[in-house]
Design a protein around this motif. Structure first.
Motif, PDB file in Angstrom:
ATOM      1  N   THR A 108       0.832  -1.203   0.000  1.00 25.55           N
ATOM      2  CA  THR A 108       0.000   0.000   0.000  1.00 25.55           C
ATOM      3  C   THR A 108       0.867   1.253   0.000  1.00 25.55           C
ATOM      4  OG1 THR A 108      -0.126  -0.088   2.418  1.00 25.55           O
ATOM      5  CG2 THR A 108      -1.942  -1.074   1.191  1.00 25.55           C
ATOM      6  N   ALA A 109       0.324   2.298  -0.596  1.00 25.02           N
ATOM      7  CA  ALA A 109       0.990   3.593  -0.587  1.00 25.02           C
ATOM      8  C   ALA A 109       0.842   4.248   0.786  1.00 25.02           C
ATOM      9  CB  ALA A 109       0.387   4.497  -1.653  1.00 25.02           C
ATOM     10  N   PRO A 110       1.803   5.075   1.179  1.00 27.65           N
ATOM     11  CA  PRO A 110       1.642   5.830   2.430  1.00 27.65           C
ATOM     12  C   PRO A 110       0.362   6.671   2.401  1.00 27.65           C
ATOM     13  CG  PRO A 110       3.877   6.045   1.587  1.00 27.65           C
ATOM     14  CD  PRO A 110       3.078   5.373   0.508  1.00 27.65           C
ATOM     15  N   ALA A 111      -0.198   6.915   3.565  1.00 27.95           N
ATOM     16  CA  ALA A 111      -1.431   7.706   3.640  1.00 27.95           C
ATOM     17  C   ALA A 111      -1.253   9.090   3.052  1.00 27.95           C
ATOM     18  CB  ALA A 111      -1.889   7.798   5.092  1.00 27.95           C
ATOM     19  N   ALA A 112      -0.041   9.627   3.150  1.00 27.05           N
ATOM     20  CA  ALA A 112       0.211  10.989   2.671  1.00 27.05           C
ATOM     21  C   ALA A 112       0.569  11.060   1.188  1.00 27.05           C
ATOM     22  CB  ALA A 112       1.332  11.616   3.495  1.00 27.05           C
ATOM     23  N   ALA A 113       0.589   9.920   0.493  1.00 29.66           N
ATOM     24  CA  ALA A 113       0.936   9.927  -0.941  1.00 29.66           C
ATOM     25  C   ALA A 113      -0.123  10.663  -1.742  1.00 29.66           C
ATOM     26  CB  ALA A 113       1.083   8.504  -1.450  1.00 29.66           C
ATOM     27  N   THR A 114       0.314  11.380  -2.771  1.00 30.79           N
ATOM     28  CA  THR A 114      -0.604  12.149  -3.610  1.00 30.79           C
ATOM     29  C   THR A 114      -0.573  11.624  -5.045  1.00 30.79           C
ATOM     30  OG1 THR A 114       0.970  13.796  -4.423  1.00 30.79           O
ATOM     31  CG2 THR A 114       0.019  14.155  -2.221  1.00 30.79           C
ATOM     32  N   PRO A 115      -1.585  11.958  -5.857  1.00 33.38           N
ATOM     33  CA  PRO A 115      -1.624  11.486  -7.247  1.00 33.38           C
ATOM     34  C   PRO A 115      -0.443  11.952  -8.094  1.00 33.38           C
ATOM     35  CG  PRO A 115      -3.805  12.198  -6.553  1.00 33.38           C
ATOM     36  CD  PRO A 115      -2.855  12.617  -5.468  1.00 33.38           C
ATOM     37  N   THR A 116       0.241  13.018  -7.697  1.00 39.96           N
ATOM     38  CA  THR A 116       1.381  13.528  -8.480  1.00 39.96           C
ATOM     39  C   THR A 116       2.714  13.061  -7.905  1.00 39.96           C
ATOM     40  OG1 THR A 116       1.349  15.591  -7.190  1.00 39.96           O
ATOM     41  CG2 THR A 116       0.092  15.559  -9.249  1.00 39.96           C
ATOM     42  N   ARG A 117       2.714  11.957  -7.236  1.00 42.69           N
ATOM     43  CA  ARG A 117       3.894  11.444  -6.531  1.00 42.69           C
ATOM     44  C   ARG A 117       5.115  11.324  -7.436  1.00 42.69           C
ATOM     45  NH1 ARG A 117       4.569   8.988  -1.660  1.00 42.69           N
ATOM     46  NH2 ARG A 117       6.213   7.427  -1.378  1.00 42.69           N
ATOM     47  N   PHE A 118       4.918  10.926  -8.679  1.00 43.89           N
ATOM     48  CA  PHE A 118       6.044  10.663  -9.575  1.00 43.89           C
ATOM     49  C   PHE A 118       6.258  11.765 -10.613  1.00 43.89           C
ATOM     50  CE2 PHE A 118       4.562   6.413  -8.168  1.00 43.89           C
ATOM     51  CZ  PHE A 118       5.687   6.054  -7.450  1.00 43.89           C
ATOM     52  N   ASP A 120       7.327  15.990 -11.400  1.00 41.78           N
ATOM     53  CA  ASP A 120       8.024  17.140 -10.841  1.00 41.78           C
ATOM     54  C   ASP A 120       7.094  18.353 -10.830  1.00 41.78           C
ATOM     55  OD1 ASP A 120       7.967  18.204 -13.434  1.00 41.78           O
ATOM     56  OD2 ASP A 120      10.054  17.659 -13.861  1.00 41.78           O
ATOM     57  N   GLU A 121       7.627  19.507 -10.465  1.00 43.44           N
ATOM     58  CA  GLU A 121       6.789  20.700 -10.307  1.00 43.44           C
ATOM     59  C   GLU A 121       6.153  21.141 -11.614  1.00 43.44           C
ATOM     60  OE1 GLU A 121       9.195  23.645  -8.484  1.00 43.44           O
ATOM     61  OE2 GLU A 121       9.190  22.689  -6.499  1.00 43.44           O
ATOM     62  N   SER A 122       6.764  20.791 -12.740  1.00 48.13           N
ATOM     63  CA  SER A 122       6.211  21.173 -14.029  1.00 48.13           C
ATOM     64  C   SER A 122       5.298  20.104 -14.612  1.00 48.13           C
ATOM     65  CB  SER A 122       7.343  21.463 -15.021  1.00 48.13           C
ATOM     66  OG  SER A 122       8.145  20.313 -15.210  1.00 48.13           O
ATOM     67  N   GLY A 123       5.057  19.025 -13.851  1.00 46.11           N
ATOM     68  CA  GLY A 123       4.165  17.975 -14.313  1.00 46.11           C
ATOM     69  C   GLY A 123       4.832  16.919 -15.173  1.00 46.11           C
ATOM     70  N   GLU A 124       6.157  16.967 -15.274  1.00 48.86           N
ATOM     71  CA  GLU A 124       6.893  15.970 -16.047  1.00 48.86           C
ATOM     72  C   GLU A 124       7.307  14.814 -15.139  1.00 48.86           C
ATOM     73  OE1 GLU A 124       7.364  16.196 -19.357  1.00 48.86           O
ATOM     74  OE2 GLU A 124       6.198  18.066 -19.283  1.00 48.86           O
ATOM     75  N   TYR A 125       7.533  13.648 -15.771  1.00 50.55           N
ATOM     76  CA  TYR A 125       7.968  12.498 -14.985  1.00 50.55           C
ATOM     77  C   TYR A 125       9.304  12.785 -14.311  1.00 50.55           C
ATOM     78  CZ  TYR A 125       4.609   9.731 -17.751  1.00 50.55           C
ATOM     79  OH  TYR A 125       3.489   9.239 -18.359  1.00 50.55           O
ATOM     80  N   LEU A 437       1.693   6.644 -13.814  1.00 47.21           N
ATOM     81  CA  LEU A 437       2.462   7.830 -13.454  1.00 47.21           C
ATOM     82  C   LEU A 437       1.632   9.104 -13.574  1.00 47.21           C
ATOM     83  CD1 LEU A 437       5.911   6.982 -15.094  1.00 47.21           C
ATOM     84  CD2 LEU A 437       5.078   6.460 -12.796  1.00 47.21           C
ATOM     85  N   ASN A 438       0.752   9.150 -14.556  1.00 45.84           N
ATOM     86  CA  ASN A 438      -0.113  10.316 -14.725  1.00 45.84           C
ATOM     87  C   ASN A 438      -1.458  10.069 -14.059  1.00 45.84           C
ATOM     88  OD1 ASN A 438       1.216  12.394 -16.070  1.00 45.84           O
ATOM     89  ND2 ASN A 438       0.983  11.404 -18.063  1.00 45.84           N
ATOM     90  N   ARG A 449      -4.430   5.564 -10.515  1.00 50.80           N
ATOM     91  CA  ARG A 449      -3.616   6.691 -10.047  1.00 50.80           C
ATOM     92  C   ARG A 449      -3.185   6.467  -8.593  1.00 50.80           C
ATOM     93  NH1 ARG A 449      -8.940   7.820 -10.041  1.00 50.80           N
ATOM     94  NH2 ARG A 449      -9.901   8.720  -8.186  1.00 50.80           N
ATOM     95  N   VAL A 450      -2.134   7.148  -8.193  1.00 48.03           N
ATOM     96  CA  VAL A 450      -1.664   7.058  -6.811  1.00 48.03           C
ATOM     97  C   VAL A 450      -2.676   7.716  -5.880  1.00 48.03           C
ATOM     98  CG1 VAL A 450       0.174   7.642  -5.187  1.00 48.03           C
ATOM     99  CG2 VAL A 450       0.739   7.189  -7.585  1.00 48.03           C
ATOM    100  N   GLU A 451      -2.974   7.061  -4.764  1.00 50.04           N
ATOM    101  CA  GLU A 451      -3.760   7.638  -3.681  1.00 50.04           C
ATOM    102  C   GLU A 451      -3.270   7.018  -2.374  1.00 50.04           C
ATOM    103  OE1 GLU A 451      -8.166   8.390  -4.592  1.00 50.04           O
ATOM    104  OE2 GLU A 451      -7.673   6.744  -5.962  1.00 50.04           O
ATOM    105  N   GLY A 452      -3.416   7.765  -1.275  1.00 54.74           N
ATOM    106  CA  GLY A 452      -2.973   7.287   0.018  1.00 54.74           C
ATOM    107  C   GLY A 452      -3.657   5.995   0.432  1.00 54.74           C
ATOM    108  N   ARG A 453      -2.852   5.018   0.907  1.00 58.29           N
ATOM    109  CA  ARG A 453      -3.284   3.708   1.380  1.00 58.29           C
ATOM    110  C   ARG A 453      -3.837   2.820   0.253  1.00 58.29           C
ATOM    111  NH1 ARG A 453      -4.021   4.194   7.189  1.00 58.29           N
ATOM    112  NH2 ARG A 453      -2.063   5.183   7.795  1.00 58.29           N
ATOM    113  N   LYS A 454      -3.706   3.257  -0.975  1.00 56.59           N
ATOM    114  CA  LYS A 454      -4.197   2.492  -2.127  1.00 56.59           C
ATOM    115  C   LYS A 454      -3.170   1.443  -2.528  1.00 56.59           C
ATOM    116  CE  LYS A 454      -6.295   3.497  -6.675  1.00 56.59           C
ATOM    117  NZ  LYS A 454      -6.520   4.612  -7.651  1.00 56.59           N
ATOM    118  N   ARG A 455      -3.638   0.364  -3.160  1.00 53.89           N
ATOM    119  CA  ARG A 455      -2.779  -0.704  -3.663  1.00 53.89           C
ATOM    120  C   ARG A 455      -2.642  -0.560  -5.174  1.00 53.89           C
ATOM    121  NH1 ARG A 455      -3.834  -5.405   0.630  1.00 53.89           N
ATOM    122  NH2 ARG A 455      -4.762  -4.066   2.226  1.00 53.89           N
TER     123      ARG A 455
END
Length: 575
Positions: A108-118, A120-125, A437-438, A449-455
C-alpha cells in the motif's frame, strides 16, 4: 516430470521421523540415487525453496504451510524477485468443498501519498532513478501479513516451523547460482545501492560474488527468527518506526511513509474471479490484480475458435491469441485498479455475453486497426486509460498437499531487487511504480492513479483450473510483469486445447501485443513466422528476450507433474 524426490532428502525427512529443523538444508542439487513418489507436490523457481516446501509437507503441513515456507526461502535464495520486503497474491482451493479463497497481500501507498507522486513541479515524470531507487517507490510490504492471514485459516503446523528452512539457508549459507549472479551483474546501482547489500552479494572489487560462492545473510537469519518467534507483530508493530523512518529518509518528495502506515497494514480476502473455459473452470485473483480478469477475458474471447484443430504451429492461432490480448489489455488499462478506491466492473468484464461481443471483433484473416476498450455491464463513466512502466522482479510457486488442497501464490518486489533499499537483511519493494504515473489523461481520472493507502494495480495471475468434475487439474502462475496473464493463458491453452504436458505448455513461445506493437520471443519458432504475422496486419513487430518464469503442477493419471519454465532451469546451475 512426475513429482519425485531423491532418496537422500526423502530419507532424511520421512524415514527419520521427520528431520530435525536444525539439520542443514541442502545448498547444492542432490545427486539422484533413488526415487519415491511424494505425497503432494511443489513447483518453484529454485530447488532450495522447493525443498523447503517439501519439508513442510513431509512434516504434515498443509499446502498453505508449504507455500509460506517457499515464500520465506525465496526471500533468501531469490532476493532479486520476491520476499518479505514485497507482497503477493495467494489463491487456494479446498479439496473437500471445492471452495476458492483468494488473499491479497499487495503493498500500500503511504497515507500521505498524492496522485502527483512521480511528477516534478512542471508535471513531467521524475527521472527513473528518482522514481524507482528511492523511498518514493516503496509500499508497505504485505507478504508477512498475507502469510499470517492465510495461515490462520488454513495452516496446520506452528507458525515458527514454517520459517526454519529459510533461517537455515540464511544462517548456514546457500550457493550462488548463475541466475542470481547474472541478475546482480545487470542490476548494478540497484542491487548494490547499500553498503549492507554490497557486503553480502559483492566482492571487494565491486563485482558480484562468483557462481558457486557460499552466500550467508546472518542479519536476515536473525530477522526471520524474530518474526518466527514473535509473529507478524514483530514486523508490523515493533519494526514500524524503524522501517518507516528508513524509507522516509530515502524519499525525496511527496508523502513519506509513517509508522502508522506500517502498523495499520492489513492483508485482505478478496472475491475470486472464476469463469468457464470449455469444460473447465478457471479461477484467479481479482482486483487490485488485473491478472485473473485478463486471463478469463483472453480465454473467453478465444472459446469460439477450434484451437485444437489449429494447433500450436498454426499462425492463425498466434494471430487469434494476439487479438484477444489486445482486447483484454485495452479493458485492463481503462477499468482495473484497487477496488477499494475505484469501481471495477469485474462481473461485467468476464460476462459471457460481453466476451462473445468482444470475440466477434476478432477476424481470423486480419488484425484490428485499433483495439479499444469495450463497455461491459456496470462500466463506470469518465475514466481515462492509464499504464505503468513494466518491471520484472516476481516469482511464482504452486503447491498441492497430500489431501489435494492447492495453493497458487505469486510474490514480488516489483523490479529486480526492488527499490534497492535493504532493511534487516532483505530488499524492499519498488511496488508503487506499478501505479500509473499520470493521474489524469485528457482531463479524466485514471483508475490506477496514486492515492494514500491504495494498492497499485498488478498483473500477477495465480490461477487454479478445475475439470468438469470439480477436481483441481492445474495450479499455475508466472513472473514477468505485464506478460504474466499472457503466459498463464497461453499455458492453459497448451494443456486444455493442445494436450501438452505442463513443461511443454509453459515452454510455449511468448508473443504479446503492447497496443499496436507486437513482441516475439527471440530465437523461438515464432521468429520464423514474422512475415506471416505482418501479412495479417501486425506491422510493428520486435523480438526480445523476455524474462519469463512460469511454474505449474498438472494432475496426471500417475501423479502430479511438476513443471518449471525451461528457460529458467539452466540458470539455476552453479557451475
Amino acid at each position: 516430470m512426475l513429482h519425485k524426490l531423491s532418496l537422500p532428502i526423502a530419507a532424511a525427512l520421512l524415514f527419520a521421523g521427520c528431520a530435525s529443523l536444525d539439520a542443514p538444508l541442502a545448498t547444492t542439487a542432490p545427486e539422484p540415487v533413488a526415487e519415491i513418489t511424494w505425497p503432494g507436490a511443489v513447483s518453484s523457481a529454485d530447488f532450495r525453496a522447493t525443498a523447503a516446501g517439501e519439508e513442510i509437507l513431509a512434516k504434515g503441513g498443509s499446502a498453505t504451510d508449504a507455500a509460506i515456507a517457499v515464500m520465506l526461502a525465496l526471500t533468501v535464495v531469490e532476493p532479486q524477485s520476491s520476499g518479505i520486503g514485497g507482497g503477493g497474491f495467494l489463491v487456494r482451493a479446498d479439496s473437500d468443498s471445492g471452495e476458492i479463497n483468494t488473499y491479497d497481500g499487495r503493498e500500500t501507498a503511504p497515507a500521505a501519498a498524492t496522485p502527483t507522486r512521480f511528477l516534478d513541479e512542471s508535471g513531467e515524470y521524475l527521472p527513473r532513478e528518482s522514481r524507482v531507487t528511492s523511498g518514493l517507490s516503496v509500499g508497505v510490504p504485505g507478504n508477512l501479513a498475507l502469510a499470517a492471514y492465510a495461515h490462520a485459516s488454513h495452516g496446520r503446523l506452528p507458525w515458527a516451523d514454517l520459517f526454519q528452512p529459510a533461517i537455515r539457508l540464511a544462517r548456514d549459507g546457500f550457493v550462488m547460482n548463475r541466475r542470481l549472479n547474472d541478475s546482480l551483474s545487470s542490476s548494478k546501482g540497484r542491487a548494490d545501492k547499500t553498503d549492507e547489500a554490497r557486503a553480502i552479494f559483492f566482492g571487494p572489487d565491486g563485482a558480484p560474488l562468483p557462481v558457486g560462492s557460499l552466500v550467508k545473510i546472518p542479519e536476515l537469519a536473525q530477522s526471520l527468527a524474530d518474526y518466527a518467534e514473535r509473529g507478524v507483530e514483530a514486523f508490523y508493530q515493533s519494526d514500524a518506526t524503524s522501517l518507516a523512518a528508513y524509507v522516509a529518509d530515502e524519499t525525496p518528495q511527496d508523502g513519506k511513509m509513517s509508522a502508522d502506515d506500517v502498523r495499520s497494514y492489513e492483508a485482505k480476502e478478496r472475491p475470486a474471479v472464476c469463469a468457464p473455459y470449455r469444460s473447465y473452470r478457471i479461477c484467479g485473483m481479482g482486483p487490485p490484480s488485473s491478472g485473473g480478469i485478463a486471463v478469463a477475458q483472453m480465454l473467453g474471447q478465444l472459446e469460439r475458435f477450434d484451437l485444437t484443430a489449429l494447433g500450436p504451429d498454426s499462425i492463425t492461432f498466434w494471430h487469434l491469441f494476439l487479438e484477444s490480448q489486445r482486447l483484454a489489455y485495452a479493458d485492463r488499462e481503462l477499468y482495473t485498479g484497487d477496488s477499494d478506491f475505484v469501481e471495477v466492473p469485474v462481473a461485467g468484464l468476464v460476462d459471457a455475453a460481453y466476451l462473445a461481443e468482444r470475440s466477434a471483433l476478432i477476424d481470423p484473416a486480419k488484425a484490428l486497426e485499433e483495439a479499444t476498450p469495450g463497455t461491459p455491464p456496470g462500466a463506470p463513466a469518465n475514466l481515462a486509460d492509464g499504464n505503468e512502466p513494466p518491471e520484472n522482479g516476481t516469482t511464482h510457486f504452486s503447491v498441492v498437499d497430500a489431501e489435494g488442497n492447492a495453493v497458487s501464490y505469486t510474490s514480488t518486489v516489483e523490479g529486480a531487487f526492488g527499490s534497492g533499499l535493504f532493511y534487516r537483511g532483505f530488499y524492499l519493494n519498488n511496488e508503487l511504480t506499478d501505479f500509473s504515473l499520470n493521474p489524469k489523461v485528457g482531463g479524466k481520472l485514471v483508475a490506477n492513479r496514486v492515492e494514500g493507502r491504495k494498492r497499485p494495480r498488478s498483473s500477477m495471475a495465480p490461477t487454479i483450473v478445475f475439470d468438469a468434475d470439480g477436481e483441481v487439474v492445474l495450479v499455475i502462475g508466472a513472473a514477468g510483469g505485464p506478460t504474466i496473464p499472457v503466459q498463464v493463458a497461453r499455458s492453459i491453452i497448451g494443456v486444455v486445447d493442445f494436450n501438452l504436458s505442463a513443461k511443454d505448455a509453459v515452454g510455449l513461445p511468448l508473443i504479446m501485443a503492447f497496443g499496436s506493437t507486437v513482441v516475439i520471443e527471440e530465437d523461438s519458432v515464432l521468429t520464423e513466422k514474422q512475415g506471416a504475422l505482418e501479412a495479417l496486419g501486425h506491422s510493428n513487430i520486435r523480438s526480445f528476450g523476455p524474462p519469463l518464469k512460469a511454474n505449474a503442477l498438472l494432475r496426471t493419471p500417475d501423479g502430479w507433474e511438476v513443471a518449471m519454465d525451461p528457460r529458467i532451469d539452466p540458470m539455476l546451475a552453479t557451475d
